[in-house]
Design a protein around this motif. Structure first.
Motif, short mmCIF file in Angstrom:
data_model
loop_
_atom_site.label_atom_id
_atom_site.label_comp_id
_atom_site.label_asym_id
_atom_site.label_seq_id
_atom_site.Cartn_x
_atom_site.Cartn_y
_atom_site.Cartn_z
N SER A 1 0.83 -1.20 0.00
CA SER A 1 0.00 0.00 0.00
C SER A 1 0.87 1.26 0.00
O SER A 1 0.58 2.23 -0.70
CB SER A 1 -0.92 -0.01 1.22
N PHE A 2 1.95 1.23 0.78
CA PHE A 2 2.86 2.37 0.83
C PHE A 2 3.49 2.62 -0.54
O PHE A 2 3.48 3.74 -1.04
CB PHE A 2 3.94 2.11 1.89
N VAL A 3 4.02 1.57 -1.15
CA VAL A 3 4.72 1.71 -2.43
C VAL A 3 3.77 2.21 -3.52
O VAL A 3 4.13 3.08 -4.31
CB VAL A 3 5.41 0.40 -2.84
N THR A 4 2.55 1.68 -3.55
CA THR A 4 1.62 2.10 -4.60
C THR A 4 1.11 3.52 -4.39
O THR A 4 0.59 4.12 -5.32
CB THR A 4 0.42 1.13 -4.72
N SER A 5 1.28 4.06 -3.19
CA SER A 5 0.82 5.43 -2.95
C SER A 5 1.92 6.48 -3.19
O SER A 5 1.66 7.67 -3.10
CB SER A 5 0.30 5.57 -1.51
N LEU A 6 3.13 6.02 -3.52
CA LEU A 6 4.24 6.94 -3.74
C LEU A 6 4.10 7.69 -5.06
O LEU A 6 3.57 7.16 -6.04
CB LEU A 6 5.58 6.18 -3.75
N GLU A 7 4.59 8.90 -5.07
CA GLU A 7 4.70 9.67 -6.32
C GLU A 7 5.76 8.97 -7.18
O GLU A 7 6.68 8.34 -6.64
CB GLU A 7 5.13 11.10 -6.03
N PRO A 8 5.68 9.09 -8.51
CA PRO A 8 6.67 8.41 -9.38
C PRO A 8 8.12 8.73 -9.02
O PRO A 8 8.97 7.83 -9.01
CB PRO A 8 6.31 8.92 -10.78
N GLY A 9 8.43 9.96 -8.69
CA GLY A 9 9.80 10.32 -8.33
C GLY A 9 10.25 9.64 -7.05
O GLY A 9 11.40 9.19 -6.93
N ASP A 10 9.35 9.55 -6.08
CA ASP A 10 9.67 8.89 -4.81
C ASP A 10 9.84 7.39 -5.01
O ASP A 10 10.70 6.76 -4.40
CB ASP A 10 8.60 9.16 -3.76
N GLU A 11 9.01 6.82 -5.89
CA GLU A 11 9.12 5.39 -6.18
C GLU A 11 10.47 5.08 -6.83
O GLU A 11 11.15 4.12 -6.46
CB GLU A 11 7.98 4.93 -7.09
N ARG A 12 10.87 5.93 -7.79
CA ARG A 12 12.18 5.76 -8.43
C ARG A 12 13.31 5.84 -7.40
O ARG A 12 14.24 5.05 -7.40
CB ARG A 12 12.40 6.83 -9.51
N LEU A 13 13.22 6.83 -6.52
CA LEU A 13 14.23 7.01 -5.49
C LEU A 13 14.30 5.80 -4.56
O LEU A 13 15.38 5.31 -4.23
CB LEU A 13 13.96 8.28 -4.68
N ARG B 1 13.43 2.70 -5.28
CA ARG B 1 14.04 1.59 -6.03
C ARG B 1 15.56 1.76 -6.11
O ARG B 1 16.31 0.80 -5.94
CB ARG B 1 13.45 1.50 -7.44
N GLU B 2 16.00 2.99 -6.31
CA GLU B 2 17.44 3.28 -6.38
C GLU B 2 18.11 2.98 -5.03
O GLU B 2 19.17 2.36 -4.98
CB GLU B 2 17.61 4.76 -6.75
N LEU B 3 17.48 3.42 -3.96
CA LEU B 3 18.04 3.18 -2.63
C LEU B 3 18.09 1.69 -2.30
O LEU B 3 19.06 1.21 -1.70
CB LEU B 3 17.23 3.94 -1.57
N LEU B 4 17.04 0.96 -2.67
CA LEU B 4 17.04 -0.49 -2.44
C LEU B 4 18.13 -1.17 -3.26
O LEU B 4 18.79 -2.10 -2.77
CB LEU B 4 15.66 -1.07 -2.78
N GLY B 5 18.34 -0.70 -4.48
CA GLY B 5 19.41 -1.25 -5.32
C GLY B 5 20.78 -1.00 -4.70
O GLY B 5 21.63 -1.91 -4.69
N ARG B 6 20.98 0.20 -4.18
CA ARG B 6 22.27 0.53 -3.52
C ARG B 6 22.47 -0.34 -2.28
O ARG B 6 23.57 -0.83 -2.04
CB ARG B 6 22.31 2.00 -3.12
N ALA B 7 21.43 -0.49 -1.51
CA ALA B 7 21.53 -1.29 -0.27
C ALA B 7 21.86 -2.74 -0.61
O ALA B 7 22.67 -3.39 0.07
CB ALA B 7 20.23 -1.20 0.53
N LYS B 8 21.27 -3.26 -1.68
CA LYS B 8 21.53 -4.64 -2.10
C LYS B 8 22.98 -4.76 -2.56
O LYS B 8 23.67 -5.72 -2.19
CB LYS B 8 20.58 -5.04 -3.23
N ALA B 9 23.46 -3.79 -3.34
CA ALA B 9 24.84 -3.82 -3.82
C ALA B 9 25.82 -3.75 -2.66
O ALA B 9 26.84 -4.45 -2.65
CB ALA B 9 25.08 -2.68 -4.80
#
Length: 140
Positions: A114-126, A128-136
């Motif tokens: 519910s949280f992710v689907t309520s995000l603005e597109p820019g926040d969702e991109r951010l 995803r980017e942060l999750l990618g960095r954390a995974k790396a």
């Protein structure tokens, strides 16, 4: 007949108007801001002074103790008193609140979805980017 009723003031009392109640967490935010703006650890009395003296000393102590229990501030003995310091910045505090709310829910997946689907597109991109960095970083 009483005098108030004779003058048409039935039920009128001479009570002082109370100030409006503060929102939940507002006092904690004020105290935390006072600590963050200070140069180094502060006593409860200095926090009270920074806030303009509008709060009772005991109220400041209560708020600081609640913040300590939440892990938001740290305290250290200094003579017969304590000095207080913030543990994290505003972003860290917001993240702590979000995590605490999430931990209180039984269906974490539904809450996160519910949280992710309520995000603005820019926040969702951010995000995803942060999750990618954390995974790396976790792979290193």
């Amino acid at each position: 007949m009483n005098r108030g009723a004779a003058e048409g003031r039935v039920g009128v009392t001479n009570q002082r108007q109370r100030p409006p109640r503060r929102g939940q967490g507002e006092l904690e935010g004020l105290v935390l801001s006072a600590l963050r703006e200070a140069d180094g650890p502060q006593t409860a009395g200095s926090v009270q002074e920074r806030l303009g003296g509008g709060l009772a000393y005991t109220t400041v102590i209560t708020i600081l103790t609640r913040l300590l229990a939440k892990g938001v501030v740290a305290r250290e003995r200094a003579g017969r008193s304590f000095v207080w310091t913030p543990v994290s910045d505003h972003a860290g505090l917001a993240a702590h609140k979000m995590r605490k709310l999430l931990d209180g829910e039984s269906d974490r997946e539904a809450v996160l979805a519910s949280f992710v689907t309520s995000l603005e597109p820019g926040d969702e991109r951010l995000l995803r980017e942060l999750l990618g960095r954390a995974k790396a970083e976790g792979e290193n």
